[in-house]
Design a protein around this motif. Structure first.
Motif, mmCIF file in Angstrom:
data_model
loop_
_atom_site.group_PDB
_atom_site.id
_atom_site.type_symbol
_atom_site.label_atom_id
_atom_site.label_comp_id
_atom_site.label_asym_id
_atom_site.label_seq_id
_atom_site.Cartn_x
_atom_site.Cartn_y
_atom_site.Cartn_z
ATOM 1 N N CYS A 67 0.831 -1.202 0.000
ATOM 2 C CA CYS A 67 0.000 0.000 0.000
ATOM 3 C C CYS A 67 0.867 1.254 0.000
ATOM 4 O O CYS A 67 2.071 1.192 0.251
ATOM 5 C CB CYS A 67 -0.964 0.029 1.182
ATOM 6 N N GLY A 83 -6.071 -4.019 -3.898
ATOM 7 C CA GLY A 83 -7.173 -3.993 -2.942
ATOM 8 C C GLY A 83 -8.445 -4.667 -3.413
ATOM 9 O O GLY A 83 -9.177 -5.244 -2.611
ATOM 10 N N ASP A 88 -12.429 -7.763 2.563
ATOM 11 C CA ASP A 88 -12.594 -6.591 3.416
ATOM 12 C C ASP A 88 -13.894 -6.710 4.210
ATOM 13 O O ASP A 88 -14.825 -5.921 4.037
ATOM 14 C CB ASP A 88 -12.586 -5.316 2.556
ATOM 15 N N SER A 90 -14.615 -5.974 7.169
ATOM 16 C CA SER A 90 -14.896 -4.828 8.047
ATOM 17 C C SER A 90 -15.256 -3.568 7.272
ATOM 18 O O SER A 90 -15.534 -2.527 7.862
ATOM 19 C CB SER A 90 -13.682 -4.548 8.940
ATOM 20 N N LYS A 91 -15.229 -3.668 5.936
ATOM 21 C CA LYS A 91 -15.592 -2.544 5.064
ATOM 22 C C LYS A 91 -14.729 -1.301 5.316
ATOM 23 O O LYS A 91 -15.234 -0.186 5.384
ATOM 24 C CB LYS A 91 -17.076 -2.180 5.205
ATOM 25 N N LEU A 92 -13.408 -1.523 5.442
ATOM 26 C CA LEU A 92 -12.493 -0.387 5.600
ATOM 27 C C LEU A 92 -12.353 0.409 4.314
ATOM 28 O O LEU A 92 -12.213 1.623 4.352
ATOM 29 C CB LEU A 92 -11.094 -0.868 6.031
ATOM 30 N N PHE A 93 -12.369 -0.278 3.180
ATOM 31 C CA PHE A 93 -12.213 0.429 1.910
ATOM 32 C C PHE A 93 -13.407 1.359 1.712
ATOM 33 O O PHE A 93 -14.553 0.932 1.732
ATOM 34 C CB PHE A 93 -12.099 -0.533 0.731
ATOM 35 N N ARG A 103 -7.880 -0.327 -4.242
ATOM 36 C CA ARG A 103 -8.903 0.134 -3.303
ATOM 37 C C ARG A 103 -8.183 1.018 -2.297
ATOM 38 O O ARG A 103 -6.998 0.825 -2.023
ATOM 39 C CB ARG A 103 -9.569 -1.018 -2.539
ATOM 40 N N ILE A 105 -8.412 3.541 1.495
ATOM 41 C CA ILE A 105 -9.055 3.913 2.752
ATOM 42 C C ILE A 105 -8.735 5.379 2.979
ATOM 43 O O ILE A 105 -7.564 5.747 3.081
ATOM 44 C CB ILE A 105 -8.510 3.085 3.933
ATOM 45 N N ALA A 117 -8.637 -4.564 11.769
ATOM 46 C CA ALA A 117 -9.056 -4.765 10.377
ATOM 47 C C ALA A 117 -7.966 -4.289 9.411
ATOM 48 O O ALA A 117 -7.730 -4.926 8.382
ATOM 49 C CB ALA A 117 -10.364 -4.030 10.103
ATOM 50 N N LEU A 121 -5.956 -6.479 6.543
ATOM 51 C CA LEU A 121 -5.805 -6.115 5.120
ATOM 52 C C LEU A 121 -4.333 -6.147 4.711
ATOM 53 O O LEU A 121 -4.001 -6.648 3.628
ATOM 54 C CB LEU A 121 -6.376 -4.718 4.862
#
Length: 160
Positions: A67, A83, A88, A90-93, A103, A105, A117, A121
């Motif tokens: 990243c 990404g 994912d 936890s839906k961080l993106f 992807r 954040i 989370a 990733l």
């Protein structure tokens, strides 16, 4: 893992110093967040390679780019190179969601960061990069073995 050559070590040390300087230069919540994220990445992989690319973007790599850590006026953006291929749950993106590969954040001031989370990733990105490198090596080895087998078969026919 291979031992780092002098030039790799030197480049990584230089990149680390440049990232240190960026964090200090920002001197606000963005610098603190970049430092925090950097620490979490190193928690996952203490041997991760730090790079400085594209005229001032911190990059963390392990068998390929994991990243980047960009800083803007209102966000610290972590862009994961692959990404779209990472789980994912936890839906961080929350940024760059329409692309086929990357992807990101976007972390805003006073926003809570789910460290567990994020570490998951980073770990998944490292595994994905490592699997792709291994697959390439296996593919190359398989191709070489097939060529050797074909050459041996032709040589056997030629001697009959």
């Amino acid at each position: 893992m291979h031992a780092k050559t002098f030039s790799e070590t030197s480049a990584s040390d230089t990149a680390s110093r440049l990232i240190d300087a960026r964090i200090e230069e920002l001197g606000d919540w963005r610098g603190a967040m970049l430092a925090r994220v950097r620490g979490l990445i190193h928690d996952v992989d203490p041997d991760i390679v730090e790079e400085w690319k594209w005229r001032g973007v911190p990059v963390w790599s392990h068998a390929g780019i994991v990243c980047t850590g960009e800083t803007y006026k209102d966000v610290v953006k972590l862009t994961f190179a692959k990404g779209a291929s990472l789980p994912d749950p936890s839906k961080l993106f929350n940024s760059s969601l329409d692309g086929n590969t990357r992807r990101a954040i976007d972390i805003r001031k006073d926003e809570r960061l789910d460290e567990k989370a994020l570490k998951a990733l980073v770990r998944a990105a490292i595994v994905l990069n490592s699997e792709k490198v291994t697959a390439k090596k296996v593919g190359a080895a398989t191709k070489k073995a097939a060529v050797r087998k074909a050459v041996a078969k032709k040589a056997t026919k030629a001697t009959r």
